[in-house]
Every structure is written in structure tokens, then in C-alpha cells.
Design a protein around this motif. Structure first.
Motif, PDB file in Angstrom:
ATOM      1  N   ARG A 182      23.968 -62.772  -3.823  1.00  0.00           N
ATOM      2  CA  ARG A 182      23.025 -63.863  -4.050  1.00  0.00           C
ATOM      3  C   ARG A 182      21.780 -63.346  -4.780  1.00  0.00           C
ATOM      4  O   ARG A 182      21.171 -62.351  -4.375  1.00  0.00           O
ATOM      5  N   GLY A 183      21.428 -63.993  -5.875  1.00  0.00           N
ATOM      6  CA  GLY A 183      20.236 -63.633  -6.620  1.00  0.00           C
ATOM      7  C   GLY A 183      20.425 -62.506  -7.619  1.00  0.00           C
ATOM      8  O   GLY A 183      19.477 -62.116  -8.290  1.00  0.00           O
ATOM      9  N   MET A 184      21.660 -61.977  -7.718  1.00  0.00           N
ATOM     10  CA  MET A 184      21.926 -60.867  -8.638  1.00  0.00           C
ATOM     11  C   MET A 184      22.918 -61.342  -9.693  1.00  0.00           C
ATOM     12  O   MET A 184      24.100 -61.534  -9.418  1.00  0.00           O
ATOM     13  N   LYS A 185      22.449 -61.546 -10.908  1.00  0.00           N
ATOM     14  CA  LYS A 185      23.317 -62.011 -11.979  1.00  0.00           C
ATOM     15  C   LYS A 185      24.253 -60.898 -12.436  1.00  0.00           C
ATOM     16  O   LYS A 185      23.868 -59.745 -12.555  1.00  0.00           O
ATOM     17  N   GLY A 186      25.489 -61.278 -12.688  1.00  0.00           N
ATOM     18  CA  GLY A 186      26.436 -60.320 -13.245  1.00  0.00           C
ATOM     19  C   GLY A 186      27.133 -59.451 -12.228  1.00  0.00           C
ATOM     20  O   GLY A 186      28.077 -58.738 -12.570  1.00  0.00           O
ATOM     21  N   GLY A 187      26.703 -59.459 -10.981  1.00  0.00           N
ATOM     22  CA  GLY A 187      27.356 -58.659  -9.955  1.00  0.00           C
ATOM     23  C   GLY A 187      26.917 -57.207  -9.951  1.00  0.00           C
ATOM     24  O   GLY A 187      26.125 -56.761 -10.796  1.00  0.00           O
ATOM     25  N   ILE A 188      27.437 -56.447  -8.992  1.00  0.00           N
ATOM     26  CA  ILE A 188      27.064 -55.046  -8.800  1.00  0.00           C
ATOM     27  C   ILE A 188      28.340 -54.230  -8.667  1.00  0.00           C
ATOM     28  O   ILE A 188      29.295 -54.649  -8.010  1.00  0.00           O
ATOM     29  N   ASP A 189      28.355 -53.059  -9.271  1.00  0.00           N
ATOM     30  CA  ASP A 189      29.506 -52.152  -9.163  1.00  0.00           C
ATOM     31  C   ASP A 189      29.221 -51.047  -8.156  1.00  0.00           C
ATOM     32  O   ASP A 189      28.139 -50.461  -8.150  1.00  0.00           O
ATOM     33  N   PHE A 190      30.202 -50.783  -7.304  1.00  0.00           N
ATOM     34  CA  PHE A 190      30.106 -49.723  -6.309  1.00  0.00           C
ATOM     35  C   PHE A 190      31.276 -48.759  -6.501  1.00  0.00           C
ATOM     36  O   PHE A 190      32.380 -49.185  -6.864  1.00  0.00           O
ATOM     37  N   LEU A 380      25.233 -70.275   7.476  1.00  0.00           N
ATOM     38  CA  LEU A 380      24.229 -69.216   7.326  1.00  0.00           C
ATOM     39  C   LEU A 380      23.430 -69.397   6.039  1.00  0.00           C
ATOM     40  O   LEU A 380      22.222 -69.153   6.010  1.00  0.00           O
ATOM     41  N   SER A 381      24.103 -69.841   4.978  1.00  0.00           N
ATOM     42  CA  SER A 381      23.379 -70.122   3.738  1.00  0.00           C
ATOM     43  C   SER A 381      22.410 -71.283   3.932  1.00  0.00           C
ATOM     44  O   SER A 381      21.287 -71.257   3.416  1.00  0.00           O
ATOM     45  N   ASP A 382      22.860 -72.278   4.680  1.00  0.00           N
ATOM     46  CA  ASP A 382      21.982 -73.425   4.943  1.00  0.00           C
ATOM     47  C   ASP A 382      20.754 -72.996   5.744  1.00  0.00           C
ATOM     48  O   ASP A 382      19.646 -73.497   5.516  1.00  0.00           O
ATOM     49  N   ARG A 383      20.944 -72.079   6.677  1.00  0.00           N
ATOM     50  CA  ARG A 383      19.793 -71.572   7.449  1.00  0.00           C
ATOM     51  C   ARG A 383      18.794 -70.882   6.516  1.00  0.00           C
ATOM     52  O   ARG A 383      17.586 -71.042   6.658  1.00  0.00           O
ATOM     53  N   PHE A 384      19.339 -70.087   5.606  1.00  0.00           N
ATOM     54  CA  PHE A 384      18.471 -69.391   4.646  1.00  0.00           C
ATOM     55  C   PHE A 384      17.693 -70.403   3.811  1.00  0.00           C
ATOM     56  O   PHE A 384      16.476 -70.305   3.649  1.00  0.00           O
ATOM     57  N   ASN A 385      18.408 -71.389   3.278  1.00  0.00           N
ATOM     58  CA  ASN A 385      17.784 -72.374   2.398  1.00  0.00           C
ATOM     59  C   ASN A 385      16.768 -73.245   3.125  1.00  0.00           C
ATOM     60  O   ASN A 385      15.787 -73.701   2.524  1.00  0.00           O
ATOM     61  N   SER A 386      16.987 -73.476   4.410  1.00  0.00           N
ATOM     62  CA  SER A 386      16.064 -74.322   5.171  1.00  0.00           C
ATOM     63  C   SER A 386      14.819 -73.565   5.621  1.00  0.00           C
ATOM     64  O   SER A 386      13.868 -74.167   6.130  1.00  0.00           O
ATOM     65  N   GLY A 387      14.838 -72.241   5.451  1.00  0.00           N
ATOM     66  CA  GLY A 387      13.690 -71.432   5.857  1.00  0.00           C
ATOM     67  C   GLY A 387      13.758 -70.935   7.271  1.00  0.00           C
ATOM     68  O   GLY A 387      12.810 -70.313   7.770  1.00  0.00           O
ATOM     69  N   GLU A 388      14.913 -71.136   7.957  1.00  0.00           N
ATOM     70  CA  GLU A 388      15.002 -70.740   9.361  1.00  0.00           C
ATOM     71  C   GLU A 388      14.835 -69.242   9.572  1.00  0.00           C
ATOM     72  O   GLU A 388      14.326 -68.801  10.593  1.00  0.00           O
ATOM     73  N   TYR A 389      15.259 -68.445   8.599  1.00  0.00           N
ATOM     74  CA  TYR A 389      15.147 -66.993   8.747  1.00  0.00           C
ATOM     75  C   TYR A 389      13.700 -66.516   8.693  1.00  0.00           C
ATOM     76  O   TYR A 389      13.402 -65.390   9.099  1.00  0.00           O
ATOM     77  N   PHE A 390      12.817 -67.376   8.201  1.00  0.00           N
ATOM     78  CA  PHE A 390      11.459 -66.929   7.931  1.00  0.00           C
ATOM     79  C   PHE A 390      10.389 -67.653   8.736  1.00  0.00           C
ATOM     80  O   PHE A 390       9.257 -67.182   8.809  1.00  0.00           O
ATOM     81  N   SER A 391      10.733 -68.786   9.342  1.00  0.00           N
ATOM     82  CA  SER A 391       9.739 -69.552  10.087  1.00  0.00           C
ATOM     83  C   SER A 391      10.386 -70.230  11.280  1.00  0.00           C
ATOM     84  O   SER A 391      11.370 -70.966  11.129  1.00  0.00           O
ATOM     85  N   ALA A 392       9.826 -70.004  12.462  1.00  0.00           N
ATOM     86  CA  ALA A 392      10.353 -70.640  13.673  1.00  0.00           C
ATOM     87  C   ALA A 392      10.189 -72.149  13.610  1.00  0.00           C
ATOM     88  O   ALA A 392      10.972 -72.893  14.208  1.00  0.00           O
ATOM     89  N   ASP A 393       9.187 -72.615  12.863  1.00  0.00           N
ATOM     90  CA  ASP A 393       8.948 -74.058  12.759  1.00  0.00           C
ATOM     91  C   ASP A 393      10.068 -74.775  12.015  1.00  0.00           C
ATOM     92  O   ASP A 393      10.177 -76.004  12.097  1.00  0.00           O
ATOM     93  N   SER A 394      10.895 -74.017  11.276  1.00  0.00           N
ATOM     94  CA  SER A 394      11.991 -74.625  10.530  1.00  0.00           C
ATOM     95  C   SER A 394      13.201 -74.916  11.408  1.00  0.00           C
ATOM     96  O   SER A 394      14.144 -75.582  10.965  1.00  0.00           O
TER      97      SER A 394
END
Length: 561
Positions: A182-190, A380-394
Motif C-alpha cells: 500500500r502506497g508503494m507504486k510499482g511494487g518492491i523486489d526482495f 483491516l483496510s477499513d479500520r485504517f481508512n477510518s482512522g481507527e489505528y490512529f485515534s480512539a475517537d474513531s
């Protein structure tokens, strides 16, 4: 899910022999779900009709379809599609998949060390296994595995068996991954080197100071309870008075190992968990029954969105009995119980038979709609987008699902366990430059080379002296950046400065692991956690909360309001 057709399709005799074995899972499921199934009622009639219809269609395809077909493949595909209409955790594994899945909890294996799930023909990383190559390289939960050794690992045809086959292999062999993040264009090689994946489930156990002990449990495998008792006993011998139990990122495992662990911390014969299913044979109550090793003394449990199933059983029991203060973020919410049913051909059905409930009556399972796994898997993505990971008020509670702990504290049901003290996810030091260092193993490879080149001086130190005094110098960072440049990673000074504290900590942690940790025979990675916990905002917050944890143990709840 559809698999590739072999060059020599299976002929009629084998398909005809195997068909009744696989289709019998319908009847087997009926036997499990209730004795009334065989009372001559409508359920038996419907199942028998369905069996006959499916067999008729399959035989017509086998005998009359214009092209050759793999009947085994069709049966497996049909079972997968049928189970998709149920809950998100009922699953079918063919014999190879079943063996590989069991090995995650029961025995070691050679591979890269990840737990994964397949959603919409895409392989998602659930969690990198502690101590494995994926963890060391920086593979993260939520990453998508797009290619393995240049072979596409997405789209129709992706199965658990295919993933296991591509990722596992001889120890010391290389595997190349192309990962979407998420947020990384083109992907990452390992580029990872396969290794023996440790079966240890207690990752760390050490004294933070003269009174506070820390235990990290990564999963609940067949050895977890014994490992936990050994770790707890060692800490008690070192003066343990206060305990931090870290269950973050723990996806669960064996329920009985989880309840046994909780029993070591909860006194008397208090209820630990109960299950409720359609058939009363699957209703079960588990109570504390032993004199535990640490029934007195404040306990803090660390949880997050990666804590699931058996982890939630432990956290829920400790919270409901006011035995521990929970610190972190809301847990995953996996409260469905699967019974593994081995079928005649070695395949396995994991059938949901009941639900977990905490002692107060809370259902651990988060909401889902049958047949809508896509929506469920986006939670889990919805939690991230709603701000739950960052604010208890969310975080929004369902006011109709109110429960009380033993001490009359208010807790909520509706999915997962909400901690008593919320701590946001810390992303302040993340950057693309840091992710690229992880992806190409720059920090790990530099730390290993540093240890090899400086072994004489490091051998003169104790780990405690290293922990207290060792600094990653500017010259070391410069050398690390040069390694990154040689690997094709362009230096971004702004991103380097942003991530520098974490780069320094990761480098020091890995130097500690390679110098002292690899001499261990107990599977613990204390050296890594002792360094990185100093940078961990959830751990650091926990150290500040022992006043509340002590009040909780004494039955004083005013400080928690």
C-alpha cells in the motif's frame, strides 16, 4: 480454487473411486452438525438430493464433455466455491495443503517464513513469522505476493498448494519475490534465502528492570504452553513482580494452549472461555483449574489488530476478570471455532462448529455476512481508512452490546477485544527509503557483515554492555547508505533523516542478534526486542501504566474511568 491441468489428465477409474470419498464430506458435515440430521427429516433428504445431483453432473462431464477434464480438480474447485457461501473461516485443504498448514503449528519447515491468505486470487501476507527470512527482510502484514522467482502468483489458479510449493524449498536456496505494498507504486523486489523456520512461539522473555518482566508470544502452537512456563519460571527466579505479556501480531492457534496460559495468571476456578454451537456437543466451558505461577502481581497485555483467535481468548479472559490491563489497539475479531476433519483421501475440512465467548458473554467474532468474504477481508483496510489505528475517537461501539467485567467495568462486544488503554500506530519514522532498505535486506546484510568484520571487539563485550553503550556511528550509517546505493536504492536525505532513529535501532538490534542471539538454543530473540522495545510506543506506554494495572489487581477501578 482452480489449479493448473496436468499434462496427463486423470482417467475415469481414479475419478470414480475418489468421487464418493470427497462428496461424502457433505454427509460428514451433517453428522458433525447434529444427530437430528439422521432422524429421517428434511435435512437428510435435501443433502441426499444434492449429493445425487452433483454426482450426476460430474459423471456427465467426465464421460461426455468435449475435452479431457481433471475430475479431481473439478471436485476440489466445487468444494471451495461451496464453502465460500458459509462463514469466512470454514475452509477446505487438499492433502498437500493440509499437511503444510499443520506444519505451521506442529513442526518446522524450510522456507521464507510467512503466514498468508488467498483472497480474490491474490496472496496476502498475514504476518511474517518471527525469526524467519521474511521478518528479517521487512515483509509486512498486508503485503501482496505478486511474483515468486518471476512466476506470477496472482489470478486464477492460485492455491495454497501452489504458494507452499513456490515459497518452500531447500535451506540456503534463494527465492525472489515481487511484492505489492500500500502506497508503494510499482511494487518492491526482495531476495530471500530460505532457512529453517523456527517452531518456537515464545520470541522473547527478559527482565526490563529488577521487577518488570516481558514475554512475547507469537502464536499458540503445540509447544507454546511449555515454552511460556519455562519463560515465566525463569523470570520469577530473576525477581519478577510485574509482567508485560505481548500478544501483538499473534494470529492464534490451539485453544487449549491459550487457556492453559491464562490459567497460569488467573486464580480459582474462574471461567476462561466458552463456546456455543448449533449442536450442544460443541458447547464447552473451560475454567481455571490449577494454582498458577503468577496469580498475584500486576499484568499488562499488549494487543493490536493482528491479535486473533486464541490471543483474544487470553486477552478477553484476563480483561473480564480484571486480572490484566490491556494496552494497544482493538484485536482482530476472530471468534469462530473450526473443527479439523480429515477426509479419507488425506484432504481436510475445517468446519466452523461454534463461537467463542469471553467470560462476560462477549462474542469475539466481528460481524460478517455469509458469502461475502470480500467485505470481511477488507475490515483491516477499513479500520485504517477510518482512522481507527490512529485515534480512539474513531472507534464506534455498538451500544446494545454492553457487558461488565467482574468489577463492573463496562466493556463492549461486537468484534475483537478493545484495550483499556489505546495507543495509536506510530508511522512517524516510515519512509519509502526505509521500506527499500528492508526490501533489499540492506540493514540485515550490513549488520551481518559488521559482526563478521568486528567479531574480535564484539567478543570482548557482554550483551548488557553492548545494550548500554554501543552506538551506531555516522560512519556505519554512511557505509549502510553506500550498500543501498550499490543495490540501486537512491538516497533521499529527507527520508533518511525521518527514518534514521529506526534505522539505527534496527541495525543495533540485528548486530545484537547476530553476535549473541545466534548462540542461543532456546529460540528467544531477546537481543532484538531489548533494543527495539526502546523505540516501541506501545511498549513504552505500557511501562507508564503499571499504576493502573496495580489498582486493577487490587480492585480499585477509579483510575481506569
Amino acid at each position: 480454487m482452480k489449479q493448473s491441468v496436468p499434462e496427463n489428465p486423470i482417467q475415469n477409474p481414479r475419478a470414480i473411486v475418489r468421487l464418493p470419498i470427497i462428496l461424502s464430506l457433505t454427509l460428514a458435515a451433517g453428522m458433525l452438525l447434529g444427530a437430528t440430521f439422521f432422524s429421517g427429516g428434511k435435512k437428510l433428504t435435501d443433502a441426499a438430493k444434492g449429493y445425487a445431483k452433483f454426482r450426476e453432473v460430474l459423471m456427465l462431464v467426465q464421460n461426455n464433455y468435449v475435452d479431457s477434464v481433471n475430475t479431481d480438480e473439478l471436485v476440489d474447485f466445487s468444494i471451495h466455491k461451496m464453502l465460500e457461501k458459509l462463514d469466512p473461516h470454514t475452509a477446505y485443504f487438499n492433502s498437500e495443503e493440509a499437511t503444510s498448514a499443520r506444519s505451521q503449528l506442529e513442526s518446522g519447515f524450510d522456507g521464507i517464513g510467512i503466514e498468508f491468505n488467498i483472497y480474490n486470487d491474490t496472496v496476502y501476507v498475514v504476518t511474517p513469522l518471527s525469526g524467519g527470512p521474511s521478518e528479517a527482510a521487512g515483509i509486512q502484514s498486508g503485503d501482496k505476493l505478486l511474483k515468486v522467482n518471476d512466476e506470477i502468483l496472482s489470478g486464477p489458479g492460485v492455491t495454497n498448494a501452489k504458494v507452499y510449493k513456490l515459497l518452500r524449498g531447500k535451506r540456503g536456496s534463494e527465492v525472489k519475490l515481487h511484492v505489492g505494498r500500500r502506497g508503494m507504486k510499482g511494487g518492491i523486489d526482495f531476495a530471500l534465502i530460505r532457512d529453517r523456520i523456527p517452531t518456537y512461539s515464545v520470541d522473547a522473555a527478559y527482565m526490563v528492570d529488577q521487577e518488570i518482566g516481558y514475554i512475547k508470544v507469537s502464536r499458540f502452537s503445540e509447544t507454546t504452553y511449555d515454552e511460556f512456563k519455562t519463560a515465566l519460571g525463569s523470570l520469577k527466579n530473576s525477581g519478577l513482580k510485574k509482567l508485560i505479556l505481548d500478544l501483538r501480531g499473534n494470529p492464534g492457534g490451539y485453544m487449549e494452549k491459550a487457556t492453559s496460559m491464562a490459567d497460569e495468571l488467573i486464580s480459582g476456578n474462574k471461567l476462561l472461555v466458552y463456546t456455543d454451537g448449533k449442536d450442544t456437543r460443541f458447547d464447552r466451558k473451560t475454567n481455571a483449574k490449577i494454582d498458577g505461577m503468577f496469580e498475584e502481581g500486576p499484568v499488562i497485555v499488549l494487543v493490536d489488530e493482528g491479535s486473533a483467535s486464541a490471543s483474544e481468548i487470553v486477552a478477553g479472559a484476563l480483561q473480564d476478570h480484571d486480572r490484566a490491563l490491556l494496552v494497544g489497539r482493538r484485536t482482530f475479531g476472530k471468534g469462530l471455532v473450526q473443527m479439523p476433519i480429515k477426509l479419507s483421501d488425506g484432504s481436510e475440512l475445517r468446519l466452523t462448529i461454534s463461537r467463542y465467548y469471553t467470560p462476560s458473554g462477549r462474542s469475539i467474532q466481528k460481524p460478517y455476512e455469509r458469502g461475502k468474504g470480500d467485505t470481511y477481508n477488507k475490515d483491516l483496510s477499513d479500520r485504517f481508512n477510518s482512522g481507527e489505528y490512529f485515534s480512539a475517537d474513531s472507534i464506534k461501539f455498538d451500544s446494545t452490546l454492553r457487558y461488565q467485567t467482574d468489577g463492573k467495568r463496562l466493556v463492549y462486544g461486537g468484534g475483537g477485544i478493545m484495550p483499556d488503554v489505546f495507543v495509536p500506530r506510530d508511522t512517524s519514522m516510515n519512509s519509502k527509503f526505509l521500506f527499500e532498505l528492508y526490501a533489499k535486506n540492506i540493514i540485515r546484510e550490513y549488520a551481518l557483515r559488521y559482526v563478521d568484520e568486528n567479531k574480535k571487539s564484539l567478543d570482548k563485550l557482554t550483551f548488557q554492555a553492548f545494550l548500554d553503550n554501543f552506538k551506531v556511528t555516522d560512519a556505519m550509517v554512511k557505509a549502510l547508505v553506500q550498500d543501498a546505493s550499490k543495490a540501486g536504492i537512491k538516497l533521499n536525505e529527507k527520508e533518511l533523516n525521518r527514518s534514521k532513529p529506526l534505522i539505527l535501532a534496527q541495525t543495533k538490534a540485528l548486530v545484537g542478534r547476530y553476535q549473541w542471539g545466534r548462540m542461543r538454543k532456546d529460540g528467544l530473540n531477546n537481543e532484538v526486542f531489548q533494543v527495539l522495545n526502546s523505540m516501541d510506543n506501545v511498549f513504552q506506554e505500557a511501562l507508564k501504566q503499571f499504576g493502573k494495572a496495580s489498582d486493577l489487581e487490587k480492585g480499585i477501578f477509579s483510575s481506569l474511568n
